[in-house]
Design a protein around this motif. Structure first.
Motif, mmCIF file in Angstrom:
data_model
loop_
_atom_site.group_PDB
_atom_site.id
_atom_site.type_symbol
_atom_site.label_atom_id
_atom_site.label_comp_id
_atom_site.label_asym_id
_atom_site.label_seq_id
_atom_site.Cartn_x
_atom_site.Cartn_y
_atom_site.Cartn_z
ATOM 1 N N THR A 28 0.865 -1.185 0.000
ATOM 2 C CA THR A 28 0.000 0.000 0.000
ATOM 3 C C THR A 28 0.900 1.233 0.000
ATOM 4 O OG1 THR A 28 -0.041 -0.070 2.405
ATOM 5 C CG2 THR A 28 -1.863 -1.161 1.256
ATOM 6 N N ARG A 29 0.289 2.402 -0.038
ATOM 7 C CA ARG A 29 1.078 3.627 0.042
ATOM 8 C C ARG A 29 0.228 4.702 0.684
ATOM 9 N NH1 ARG A 29 -2.896 4.994 -1.343
ATOM 10 N NH2 ARG A 29 -3.530 6.112 -3.193
ATOM 11 N N PHE A 30 0.910 5.633 1.362
ATOM 12 C CA PHE A 30 0.230 6.839 1.828
ATOM 13 C C PHE A 30 0.783 7.980 0.982
ATOM 14 C CE2 PHE A 30 0.290 10.588 4.692
ATOM 15 C CZ PHE A 30 -1.070 10.834 4.621
ATOM 16 N N PRO A 31 -0.103 8.668 0.223
ATOM 17 C CA PRO A 31 0.376 9.638 -0.787
ATOM 18 C C PRO A 31 0.005 11.097 -0.511
ATOM 19 C CG PRO A 31 -1.700 8.717 -1.513
ATOM 20 C CD PRO A 31 -1.503 8.298 -0.075
ATOM 21 N N PRO A 32 0.543 11.719 0.540
ATOM 22 C CA PRO A 32 0.159 13.107 0.827
ATOM 23 C C PRO A 32 0.726 14.087 -0.187
ATOM 24 C CG PRO A 32 1.998 12.475 2.207
ATOM 25 C CD PRO A 32 1.578 11.237 1.474
ATOM 26 N N SER A 45 -6.248 7.646 7.004
ATOM 27 C CA SER A 45 -5.643 7.029 5.827
ATOM 28 C C SER A 45 -4.309 6.358 6.180
ATOM 29 C CB SER A 45 -5.461 8.116 4.759
ATOM 30 O OG SER A 45 -4.805 7.614 3.636
ATOM 31 N N ILE A 46 -3.529 6.993 7.052
ATOM 32 C CA ILE A 46 -2.239 6.438 7.471
ATOM 33 C C ILE A 46 -2.452 5.139 8.244
ATOM 34 C CG2 ILE A 46 -0.265 6.829 9.018
ATOM 35 C CD1 ILE A 46 -0.584 9.863 8.337
ATOM 36 N N VAL A 47 -3.377 5.175 9.194
ATOM 37 C CA VAL A 47 -3.640 3.980 10.011
ATOM 38 C C VAL A 47 -4.147 2.842 9.116
ATOM 39 C CG1 VAL A 47 -5.144 3.051 11.828
ATOM 40 C CG2 VAL A 47 -4.000 5.247 12.156
ATOM 41 N N LEU A 48 -4.954 3.191 8.128
ATOM 42 C CA LEU A 48 -5.480 2.170 7.219
ATOM 43 C C LEU A 48 -4.354 1.581 6.359
ATOM 44 C CD1 LEU A 48 -7.857 0.690 5.911
ATOM 45 C CD2 LEU A 48 -8.179 2.677 4.422
ATOM 46 N N ASN A 49 -3.585 2.437 5.707
ATOM 47 C CA ASN A 49 -2.553 1.945 4.785
ATOM 48 C C ASN A 49 -1.399 1.251 5.502
ATOM 49 O OD1 ASN A 49 -3.114 2.661 1.870
ATOM 50 N ND2 ASN A 49 -3.546 4.633 2.845
ATOM 51 N N PHE A 50 -0.842 1.907 6.510
ATOM 52 C CA PHE A 50 0.268 1.284 7.240
ATOM 53 C C PHE A 50 -0.225 0.106 8.074
ATOM 54 C CE2 PHE A 50 2.459 5.235 6.201
ATOM 55 C CZ PHE A 50 3.766 4.824 6.017
ATOM 56 N N GLY A 51 -1.435 0.239 8.606
ATOM 57 C CA GLY A 51 -1.998 -0.830 9.436
ATOM 58 C C GLY A 51 -2.234 -2.107 8.636
ATOM 59 N N LEU A 52 -2.787 -1.967 7.428
ATOM 60 C CA LEU A 52 -3.000 -3.143 6.575
ATOM 61 C C LEU A 52 -1.674 -3.814 6.256
ATOM 62 C CD1 LEU A 52 -5.523 -2.183 3.749
ATOM 63 C CD2 LEU A 52 -5.760 -4.067 5.363
ATOM 64 N N LEU A 62 5.750 5.608 1.750
ATOM 65 C CA LEU A 62 5.376 7.012 1.910
ATOM 66 C C LEU A 62 5.755 7.700 0.604
ATOM 67 C CD1 LEU A 62 4.447 9.483 3.528
ATOM 68 C CD2 LEU A 62 6.781 9.690 4.407
ATOM 69 N N ARG A 63 4.750 8.214 -0.085
ATOM 70 C CA ARG A 63 5.045 8.879 -1.361
ATOM 71 C C ARG A 63 4.461 10.275 -1.393
ATOM 72 N NH1 ARG A 63 1.572 7.196 -5.711
ATOM 73 N NH2 ARG A 63 2.419 5.153 -5.273
ATOM 74 N N PHE A 64 5.317 11.252 -1.577
ATOM 75 C CA PHE A 64 4.825 12.612 -1.713
ATOM 76 C C PHE A 64 4.284 12.809 -3.120
ATOM 77 C CE2 PHE A 64 7.448 12.877 1.999
ATOM 78 C CZ PHE A 64 6.640 13.635 2.823
ATOM 79 N N ASP A 65 3.037 13.231 -3.163
ATOM 80 C CA ASP A 65 2.372 13.480 -4.429
ATOM 81 C C ASP A 65 2.621 14.953 -4.762
ATOM 82 O OD1 ASP A 65 0.442 14.162 -6.297
ATOM 83 O OD2 ASP A 65 -1.185 14.072 -4.835
ATOM 84 N N ASP A 66 3.762 15.195 -5.393
ATOM 85 C CA ASP A 66 4.229 16.585 -5.528
ATOM 86 C C ASP A 66 4.209 17.069 -6.977
ATOM 87 O OD1 ASP A 66 6.236 14.856 -6.280
ATOM 88 O OD2 ASP A 66 7.855 15.934 -5.266
ATOM 89 N N THR A 67 3.022 17.061 -7.566
ATOM 90 C CA THR A 67 2.915 17.482 -8.963
ATOM 91 C C THR A 67 2.414 18.918 -9.097
ATOM 92 O OG1 THR A 67 0.697 16.536 -9.010
ATOM 93 C CG2 THR A 67 2.479 15.155 -9.837
ATOM 94 N N ASN A 68 2.221 19.583 -7.971
ATOM 95 C CA ASN A 68 1.595 20.906 -7.987
ATOM 96 C C ASN A 68 2.493 21.900 -7.250
ATOM 97 O OD1 ASN A 68 -0.457 22.596 -8.627
ATOM 98 N ND2 ASN A 68 -1.889 21.826 -7.086
ATOM 99 N N PRO A 69 3.702 22.156 -7.800
ATOM 100 C CA PRO A 69 4.773 22.772 -7.001
ATOM 101 C C PRO A 69 4.468 24.140 -6.410
ATOM 102 C CG PRO A 69 5.342 22.712 -9.342
ATOM 103 C CD PRO A 69 4.119 21.881 -9.177
ATOM 104 N N HIS A 70 3.536 24.901 -6.982
ATOM 105 C CA HIS A 70 3.421 26.265 -6.457
ATOM 106 C C HIS A 70 2.824 26.331 -5.064
ATOM 107 C CE1 HIS A 70 -0.609 25.887 -8.100
ATOM 108 N NE2 HIS A 70 -0.962 26.964 -7.431
#
Ligand code: ATP
Ligand code: MG
Length: 557
Positions: A28-32, A45-52, A62-70
């Motif tokens: 799984t992944r947590f994508p903030p 979401s963290i408890v669900l993804n890491f917990g599973l 842990l993946r940063f969803d960083d497509t919106n840099p401004h």
């Protein structure tokens, strides 16, 4: 195994996939998105993804969803890492950024162009919107839709090379302008954005991939088996599936949606939380009234209580609004069991004991927890001058008042029964001191046949330490701030912070390390603020002893 994963539908899907051999292990992944601090909804979401992942011996990235840099920055990246760690989860080596994949995402876009499944479109953003159609009307095809592969490849190359200004061209998937699902009407995959400095890739790119294109491919590149997201992405699932089916990614993740956490008396949208911080309505992202993880931590919440709360609310497909009382009772239960007791006087009134026996102890030994002897005992300084709370004395007591009144008796917790013999007032008629006599036979217990109902807390005037205490309450007055079209700021609770600067606490509490939590007997649960020092102790109220909010609200009406 946790309650959360034991009961939810996502766990059942995972169990089936493992049982029938679809997967041998799960990922799984947590994508903030690093555009703000994490809040209690993210914790779910963290408890669900890491917990599973924990429960099924899998892994969670842990993946940063960083497509919106401004809107994104490194402060947010660092705070998110700290908060995930504080909650007790570990991504090990598996820290990723969507921006790590920019080059590969670009190559997959070229692959789509070569296959005739993507094209460069010259419509302006407004035209693109107008061509898209509505829920009831189909869209219209872009006049650029049938460009040849070579022309598309050349234009896309020039887009990357920075030859066109922002908004001049986009890369779009060629799917179906007549689809009933608007997300499938030739969605934009790439936009031109000059002049932004990305926190990871600097100024390397002037071309940024959209979330809908980036997310499925990032999942597939990392071998994510179950990509869990909130319900608003349900309509995006066909596009998610289209992306992983149409480029040569190494795996086929499955997107599964669950309901967002919504909590009464607060807001959770990052846009609104940012507004609270930027307009100075709160003191920062970690203001103890914020629903952020950093705010809850400063408020005195424990990671265990936050996780327990997430388990209690569970994971479902139905959107709902969770009562604040559920969050408050999770921390109250934890602190009731685990916080040492101490005495603190929030509104001090001096008491002078006029006939303290010569053999009165200078220190009284008190248990740190009524139900847990293992938490030990401490010495509580005692003497002829004490402070009690103003609220524990009444000259004209209301009916049923069981505490101190002129001529009446009360027990000092762990010490003697005292009688109020004299009330001293200042020139304004305000009570400034009580003179009391001591019943020497009552130290620590009532002798046979002697009944004194009221028990009050106190602190020794000579040994106690002056402290600031901040009484935090809910940030908003109504369960759904901004509901009914109101500005959410109109629903702010004016009493969400009351600062008491003249409190007196036991010396041992003042000397404890920042972050230490206590029950102030009869008052509530408190934590030493990170900015506290032994000379100038600073306590934050985490939660009251009992749930009194409903009553107080009723009384206010
Ligand atoms: P916002 O829309 O306010 O910016 P977001 O959902 O875009 O919030 P992200 O940083 O993208 O915030 O979220 C990271 C992950 O946390 C996503 O998988 C998202 O679905 C999940 N998440 C965010 N808010 C909640 C919530 N209230 N309840 C459960 N999960 C949430
Ligand atoms: Mg998001």
């Amino acid at each position: 195994m946790s309650e959360l994963t034991r009961t939810n539908f996502i766990r059942q899907i995972v169990e089936e996939d493992l049982a029938n051999g679809k997967h041998t292990s799960i990922k799984t992944r947590f994508p903030p998105e690093p555009n703000g601090y994490l809040h209690i909804g993210h914790a779910k979401s963290i408890v669900l993804n890491f917990g599973l992942a924990e429960d099924f011996d899998g892994a969670c990235n842990l993946r940063f969803d960083d497509t919106n840099p401004h809107k994104e920055n490194v402060e947010f990246v660092e705070s998110i890492k700290a908060d995930v760690r504080w909650l007790g989860f570990d991504w090990g080596e598996r820290l990723y950024f969507a921006s790590d994949y920019f080059e590969r995402l670009h190559d997959y876009a070229v692959e789509l162009i070569r296959k005739g499944s993507a094209y460069v479109c010259d419509l302006t953003p407004e035209e693109t919107r107008a061509y898209r159609g509505t829920l009831t009307e189909p869209g219209r095809e872009s006049p650029y839709r049938d460009r040849g592969v070579d022309e598309n490849l050349e234009l896309f190359r020039r887009m990357r090379a920075g030859e066109f200004p922002d908004g001049a061209r986009t890369l779009r998937a060629k799917i179906d302008m007549a689809s009933p699902n608007i997300n499938m009407r030739d969605p934009v995959l790439y936009r031109i954005r000059h002049g932004v400095i990305h926190h990871q890739t600097g100024s390397e790119w002037c071309l940024y991939p959209t979330y809908d294109y980036t997310h499925p491919i990032s999942d597939a590149l990392e071998g994510i088996t179950h990509s869990l997201c909130t319900l608003e992405f349900e309509d995006h699932r066909p596009l998610y599936d289209w992306c992983v089916a149409n480029v040569s990614v190494p795996s086929r993740p499955r997107q599964i949606e669950f309901s967002r956490l919504n909590l009464e008396y607060t807001v959770m949208s990052k846009r609104l939380l940012t507004q609270l911080v930027e307009e100075g309505i709160v003191e920062g992202w970690d203001d103890p009234r914020m629903p952020t993880i950093a705010g809850l931590r400063r408020r005195g919440f424990t990671p265990a209580a936050v996780r327990e709360f997430c388990e209690r609310v569970g994971v479902t497909k139905a959107d709902n609004l969770v009562e604040m009382g559920i969050l408050e009772s999770a921390i109250r239960d934890d602190l009731d069991a685990n916080a040492p007791r101490t005495m603190a006087v929030l509104h001090p009134l001096k008491v002078v004991l006029t006939d303290l026996p010569a053999d009165a102890p200078a220190e009284i030994i008190a248990g740190n927890h009524p139900k847990n002897e293992a938490m030990g005992k401490r010495g509580v300084a005692f003497g002829a001058e004490l402070y009690i709370d103003r609220g524990d004395f009444a000259e004209d007591p209301p009916k049923g008042f069981k505490r101190l009144v002129p001529g009446g008796e009360v027990r000092l917790r762990n010490a003697y029964v005292i009688r109020c013999d004299e009330v001293i007032k200042d020139g304004m008629g305000e009570v400034i001191e009580l003179r009391c006599s001591v019943d020497a036979s009552t130290l620590g217990k009532n002798p046979e046949g002697r009944k004194v109902k009221g028990v009050i807390h106190w602190v020794c005037a000579a040994a106690g330490v002056r402290a600031e205490v901040r009484l935090y309450d809910r940030l908003f007055n109504v369960p759904q701030p901004g509901g009914g079209g109101r500005d959410f700021r109109d629903d702010l609770n004016a009493d969400s912070l009351r600062t008491l600067t003249n409190c007196v606490v036991e010396a041992s509490a003042a000397a404890a390390a920042p972050g230490t939590r206590f029950q102030f007997e009869r008052e509530g649960y408190f934590v030493l603020d990170p900015e506290s020092t032994p000379e100038r102790p600073l306590f934050n109220r985490t939660v009251t002893l009992k749930d009194t909010w409903g009553k107080a609200q009723g009384a206010r009406k």
